[in-house]
Motif scaffolding. Structure first.
Motif, short mmCIF file in Angstrom:
data_model
loop_
_atom_site.label_atom_id
_atom_site.label_comp_id
_atom_site.label_asym_id
_atom_site.label_seq_id
_atom_site.Cartn_x
_atom_site.Cartn_y
_atom_site.Cartn_z
N GLU A 88 0.80 -1.22 0.00
CA GLU A 88 0.00 0.00 0.00
C GLU A 88 0.84 1.28 0.00
O GLU A 88 0.31 2.38 -0.11
N VAL A 89 2.14 1.10 0.19
CA VAL A 89 3.01 2.27 0.23
C VAL A 89 3.16 2.81 -1.20
O VAL A 89 3.39 2.04 -2.13
N PRO A 90 2.99 4.13 -1.39
CA PRO A 90 3.04 4.68 -2.74
C PRO A 90 4.43 4.50 -3.35
O PRO A 90 5.44 4.69 -2.67
N VAL A 91 4.46 4.08 -4.61
CA VAL A 91 5.75 3.91 -5.27
C VAL A 91 6.29 5.28 -5.67
O VAL A 91 7.46 5.59 -5.45
N GLU A 92 5.38 6.11 -6.24
CA GLU A 92 5.80 7.49 -6.51
C GLU A 92 5.65 8.28 -5.23
O GLU A 92 4.70 8.08 -4.48
N GLY A 93 6.59 9.16 -5.00
CA GLY A 93 6.54 9.92 -3.76
C GLY A 93 6.97 9.10 -2.57
O GLY A 93 6.55 9.36 -1.45
N LEU A 94 7.81 8.11 -2.82
CA LEU A 94 8.27 7.26 -1.72
C LEU A 94 9.17 8.04 -0.76
O LEU A 94 9.11 7.87 0.45
N ASP A 95 10.00 8.93 -1.34
CA ASP A 95 10.97 9.61 -0.48
C ASP A 95 10.33 10.52 0.58
O ASP A 95 10.67 10.41 1.76
N PRO A 96 9.38 11.38 0.19
CA PRO A 96 8.71 12.17 1.24
C PRO A 96 7.99 11.29 2.25
O PRO A 96 7.98 11.59 3.44
N TRP A 97 7.42 10.20 1.75
CA TRP A 97 6.73 9.26 2.64
C TRP A 97 7.72 8.72 3.67
O TRP A 97 7.45 8.71 4.88
N LEU A 98 8.89 8.28 3.17
CA LEU A 98 9.90 7.73 4.06
C LEU A 98 10.37 8.77 5.08
O LEU A 98 10.51 8.46 6.27
N ASP A 99 10.60 10.00 4.59
CA ASP A 99 11.07 11.05 5.49
C ASP A 99 10.09 11.27 6.63
O ASP A 99 10.46 11.38 7.79
N ARG A 100 8.82 11.30 6.25
CA ARG A 100 7.79 11.59 7.22
C ARG A 100 7.72 10.49 8.29
O ARG A 100 7.72 10.76 9.48
N VAL A 101 7.67 9.24 7.82
CA VAL A 101 7.56 8.11 8.75
C VAL A 101 8.81 8.06 9.63
O VAL A 101 8.72 7.86 10.86
N ASP A 111 16.27 1.81 7.51
CA ASP A 111 15.67 0.65 8.17
C ASP A 111 14.24 0.42 7.68
O ASP A 111 13.81 -0.71 7.48
N ILE A 112 13.51 1.54 7.50
CA ILE A 112 12.13 1.42 7.03
C ILE A 112 12.13 0.86 5.61
O ILE A 112 11.34 -0.02 5.26
N ARG A 113 13.07 1.38 4.80
CA ARG A 113 13.16 0.91 3.42
C ARG A 113 13.42 -0.60 3.38
O ARG A 113 12.80 -1.33 2.61
N SER A 114 14.31 -1.06 4.25
CA SER A 114 14.62 -2.50 4.20
C SER A 114 13.44 -3.33 4.69
O SER A 114 13.25 -4.47 4.27
N ALA A 115 12.61 -2.74 5.59
CA ALA A 115 11.43 -3.49 6.03
C ALA A 115 10.43 -3.64 4.89
O ALA A 115 9.61 -4.56 4.88
N LEU A 116 10.48 -2.71 3.93
CA LEU A 116 9.53 -2.75 2.81
C LEU A 116 9.95 -3.75 1.75
O LEU A 116 9.15 -4.13 0.90
N GLU A 117 11.23 -4.16 1.79
CA GLU A 117 11.72 -5.01 0.71
C GLU A 117 11.34 -6.47 0.92
O GLU A 117 10.95 -6.87 2.00
N GLY A 118 11.51 -7.24 -0.12
CA GLY A 118 11.27 -8.67 -0.05
C GLY A 118 9.80 -9.00 -0.19
O GLY A 118 8.93 -8.13 -0.07
N SER A 119 9.52 -10.25 -0.48
CA SER A 119 8.13 -10.64 -0.72
C SER A 119 7.67 -11.66 0.32
O SER A 119 6.69 -12.33 0.13
#
Lengths: 616, 366
Positions: A88-101, A111-119
């Protein structure tokens, strides 16, 4: 060879029946298959493509714990955690999303980015990000629309309102480990479940735990919950009413201060453990929340072992407190009478060696009463030799020494009552008579725990010499507060001593505190007569340190200080044992701590609180 | 008799059916072994290895004259009891049940082999019974006692499914011979009266399974979840299926144990009603073929053994598919030649070998 019994014509009807059974069974399977796939197929196809069914475990709130007056010792609070649904995390605009979280959670965006990776698990399954505070939760909720994919979940966590006060007694909880989950003993547990790790939490795990529930949630392809399809509610664990009395515990804890040691207070008439203090101890809240590997390493490598409950797991030589047991053994065995006298010159010569009394000048002629009051070692050297080590062990075991008290706590140690057979078995050496002298004054191989000592003293103080199993849980209640089990006190034996023999010793114990020459005059409490016995457990020292004043001996070479006894002396209600590690003399280090405890008990009696606690 | 004649007497049709089931089974297993990220687990390869060993076992089972095997029946029985006892004594515990014993690097599951050996033992006891069927009580005492003893040992492991299967197979053999009506009624009455008692002996997890079967909502997280997910997988296959490797239920890991007990739902999801019904028909044909072999056997022992072996196959297929389709409780019975698992593959091949053995020697010429 046996001839076949059936001709082919007799066989035929049987075969027809068999074929009919097989055909019927397969017809049922085919019919069911057609029903599911053709008749209901569209519905199931819809369920499988547009929707997902997710199983969520609902944790059971753990049972609460109360002290004997209903004060809360352990309850459950909500803790919040932030989760993310990667799909559900937006692919476009990921960076502002990440900054905010990252800014709200205080978590590096890598760390947040790595939690989003993988299936794995599936990308529409929520993944754990971090524990959050109430304020963080509020901010996440407020920015909900700008932060698609972020979820907040509440989870019950253990909370101990009294903090470190009851630390080692209550124990703490922790998550079941992956290794435990693999074993059969933990078949009922699932990942994320908590389990009692120490203290009452561990002994009473099955009662406190409750039954987790679960729900089948229909979620859409983005992982959003649509509706609950089936639910089994969690069943809360049962509550425990403990024998502990919060104010006594607090008085004992404060009296001990930052010294290392333990205090045990037991109700003489029931075996209820009223206070059980060990120092140092940790705040169980910290452990229940989970500690970092580094902090854990710090805790387990602490030389003072803050996780150990010294009151039940610490084994110490009882020192002169053991003379109570030896005195009763002498009377019961008939090797002394109350009038038997021994001359103390300050030392006892045995097998070419001088065994010294703590009082160098000597006590002169002493009888049993004076020997106990002034703790004359020479008297007990003589008595020990007359009894022999096996007889000492036999009578002392009647007081509960040398074996676990059976208190409902994990990790209890038995202490040790040496015998000839024990030494041959464990050391492969014969017993030396000189060692009997050490045992007679509670040194050498003899070991006990503070709770064992308090329980032994409770039996001595009980009017009929009845021994109870020390216990921490007096009642089990359901979450609504209805009593499920009221546990009766458990009598485990009666002292084999006559009332006359017991009252001789009791009289002397009273004079230890009240007499002009008593060793524990500092334990005297206004308004509530105390009886007891001091003890000093020798710690191995360098020869050069032997005669130094205590302040000049290194801390870890100082003797352990004991004081054990009961109050009120004329109508005993509580017994206690105080141990101060490396505290020096029992009379100066341990007796004042006991006095503070008895004072607190006196105040409770005056307020009627103690009486009320018993009625409940 | 020339070698060529033996060759001609081998039942090639039956072998072809076996090979076809193996092929389809491996295909479905291949699909079931795909993870959501496309990685393939090693099950299919390992299954092929087991099947190769199975072919060897089948060869052995064909070549020894089955009448020689009958002569060994008492020893087979003692050996079975010994192994089952050994499991209880030194067995390894997995999932709360002891089923395995370790022989060096090999882990064997005696309760699997007990299925075959008990079919041999019961067939032997019935075949040498001098009384003529339909039987009264007395001729049944020995076979019933022998089976109940072995089933009891299996029940203690505890493995309810196999214990019930042992009793069921012996029951099929006995009923095939014929039993007096009175005895039959008495047995039915005793079973009805014994059910509440048996309930008391069941393990908690077994009771839960039965209760969950009767009411899947009871356990929405465990067995009830399996049943519901399995039904969604099967149903969503519809008439023609989603296509090979296209089953979303299976590959997204909704399906539990999809390469073992629930493999039939993978088949039904990907190949639809057409594929699943085709496989069911293959199984039906296979079982009828077994009955045909029984009808041609030259002696009582051969016929009873064939009936027993065929009923083993029948129970496995029926109970497994019934479970996947939500008709029967989740009891953990594998689907022959489809479910991954060495013991199951070997047992199935030995059964087929023995059936071929009985057919081969139907004229008493070899």
């Amino acid at each position: 060879m046996l001839r076949p019994r059936f001709s082919r014509s007799r066989l035929r009807p049987r075969l027809v029946v068999c074929v009919a059974i097989v055909a019927g069974a397969f017809a049922v399977l085919l019919g069911r298959l057609a029903y599911l796939q053709v008749w209901q197929g569209a519905r199931y196809r819809y369920l499988s493509e547009n929707n997902r069914i997710r199983v969520e475990r609902i944790p059971a709130p753990r049972g609460m714990m109360f002290d004997r007056n209903g004060e809360i010792l352990a309850d459950v609070r909500a803790a919040f955690e932030a989760l993310v649904v990667p799909s559900e995390v937006p692919v476009e605009g990921l960076d502002p999303w990440l900054d905010r979280v990252s800014e709200i959670l205080g978590m590096p965006s890598a760390d947040i980015r790595s939690a989003l990776e993988g299936s794995r698990p599936a990308r529409w399954e929520p993944r754990f990000l971090s524990r959050i505070t109430r304020a963080q939760m509020a901010r996440l909720e407020a920015h909900r629309l700008e932060l698609p994919g972020m979820l907040v979940r509440a989870r019950p966590v253990r909370h101990y309102p009294q903090g470190p006060l009851f630390g080692a007694v209550l124990g703490y909880v922790g998550e079941v480990s992956a290794r435990e989950l693999g074993s059969d003993a933990f078949a009922e547990y699932a990942a994320g479940d908590v389990i009692g790790r120490a203290g009452v939490e561990r002994t009473w795990e099955a009662t406190l735990r409750g039954t987790p529930g679960g729900q089948q949630v229909e979620v859409d392809v983005r992982g959003r919950e649509l509706r609950v399809l089936a639910e089994r509610p969690a069943k809360a664990g049962r509550n425990l009413i403990l024998s502990l009395e919060r104010r006594l515990q607090q008085a004992a804890r404060e009296a001990l201060g930052d010294r290392v040691g333990a205090v045990a207070v037991v109700d003489v008439r029931t075996g209820d453990v009223l206070a059980l203090v060990t120092s140092p101890s940790l705040d169980p809240n910290e452990l229940a929340r989970g500690v970092s590997a580094q902090r854990w390493q710090e805790i387990v490598s602490d030389p003072l072992h803050p996780l150990q409950n010294r009151a039940v797991a610490g084994q110490y030589p009882p020192g002169s407190t053991f003379k109570v047991a030896v005195a009763l053994a002498g009377l019961a065995e008939g090797v002394i009478t109350p009038r038997t006298r021994v001359y103390c010159s300050g030392a006892y010569r045995f097998a070419g060696r001088d065994y010294r009394c703590w009082k160098k000048a000597g006590h002169g002629w002493v009888d049993l009463e004076r020997a106990l009051i002034e703790s004359c070692d020479v008297y007990f050297y003589q008595l020990g030799l007359d009894l022999g080590v096996d007889q000492i062990a036999r009578w002392a075991s009647e007081l509960g020494f040398g074996k676990e008290t059976g208190v409902d706590l994990p990790g209890e140690r038995p202490g040790l009552l040496p015998t000839r057979a024990w030494k041959r078995r464990s050391r492969g050496k014969p017993w030396y008579a000189g060692e009997t002298l050490s045992v007679a004054i509670g040194q050498g191989y003899v070991l006990t725990t503070p709770l064992q000592m308090a329980a032994a003293m409770a039996a001595v103080a009980h009017p009929q010499g009845v021994r109870f199993r020390p216990r921490l849980v007096t009642r089990i209640e359901d979450p609504a507060g209805r009593v499920l089990h009221a546990l009766p006190p458990e009598e485990v034996g009666r002292l084999p001593f006559s009332l006359a023999q017991l009252s001789r010793v009791r009289k002397a114990l009273r004079q230890v505190v009240a007499g002009a020459h008593g060793t524990a005059r500092r334990a005297d409490v206004e308004g509530l007569p105390v009886a007891g016995k001091t003890g000093t457990a020798q710690v191995v020292k360098l020869p050069s340190e032997r005669n130094l004043p205590i302040e000049q001996i290194p801390w870890e070479h100082r003797d352990h200080a004991w004081f054990t006894g009961y109050a009120p002396a004329d109508d005993p209600r509580i017994s206690f044992a105080v141990l101060v590690e490396h505290g020096g003399h029992g009379g100066s280090a341990a007796a004042p701590v006991a006095a503070r405890v008895v004072e607190a008990y006196r105040d409770l009696l005056r307020e009627g609180l103690a009486a009320r606690g018993e009625q409940r | 008799m020339s070698r060529g004649a033996v060759w001609r007497q081998i039942d090639w049709g039956f072998l072809a059916l076996l090979a076809l089931l193996c092929g389809v089974g491996l295909t479905v297993l291949w699909s079931a072994s795909h993870g959501p990220d496309g990685a393939v687990a090693s099950y299919p390869l390992r299954q092929v290895r087991w099947m190769a060993m199975g072919v060897l076992a089948l060869g052995v089972a064909v070549s020894v004259d089955y009448r020689k095997i009958e002569a060994w029946a008492p020893w087979i029985y003692l050996g079975t009891l010994g192994l089952l006892g050994a499991v209880l004594a030194v067995g390894h515990t997995t999932m709360g049940a002891q089923r395995w014993i370790a022989l060096g690097p090999l882990r064997i599951q005696p309760s699997e082999f007990a299925k075959i050996s008990m079919a041999i033992v019961t067939a032997h006891l019935l075949a040498r019974e001098p009384a003529n069927p339909p039987y009264g009580v007395r001729p049944l005492l020995l076979p019933a006692g022998a089976v109940l003893l072995a089933a009891g040992a299996v029940l203690l492991q505890p493995d309810l499914g196999t214990a019930v299967l042992l009793v069921g197979v012996a029951g099929a053999q006995i009923l095939f011979q014929g039993v007096r009506k009175g005895v039959l009624m008495a047995c039915a009455g005793a079973a009805a009266a014994g059910l509440p008692v048996a309930w008391g002996f069941l393990h908690d997890y077994q009771r839960q399974r039965i209760l969950t079967f009767l009411d899947p909502e009871r356990d929405p997280l465990g067995a009830g979840y399996h049943i519901i997910q399995s039904k969604i997988a099967v149903g969503s296959g519809q008439l023609l299926g989603k296509g090979f490797l296209q089953g979303t239920q299976a590959h997204l890991r909704f399906l539990p144990e999809r390469h073992t007990d629930f493999i039939f739902s993978v088949l039904a999801e990907e190949w639809g009603f057409v594929g699943a019904a085709f496989v069911l028909l293959l199984y039906g044909l296979w079982i009828l073929w077994g009955l045909d072999i029984a009808s041609r056997a030259r002696d009582d022992f051969g016929r009873l053994l064939a009936v027993g072996l065929t009923s083993i196959l029948f129970f496995h297929v029926f109970v497994n598919v019934g479970m996947v389709l939500g008709l029967l409780p989740v009891v953990g019975v594998p689907l022959p030649l489809f479910s991954y698992g060495g013991s199951s593959v070997l047992t199935t091949f030995v059964i087929c070998g023995l059936l071929l053995n009985i057919r081969l020697r139907r004229f008493g010429r070899f």
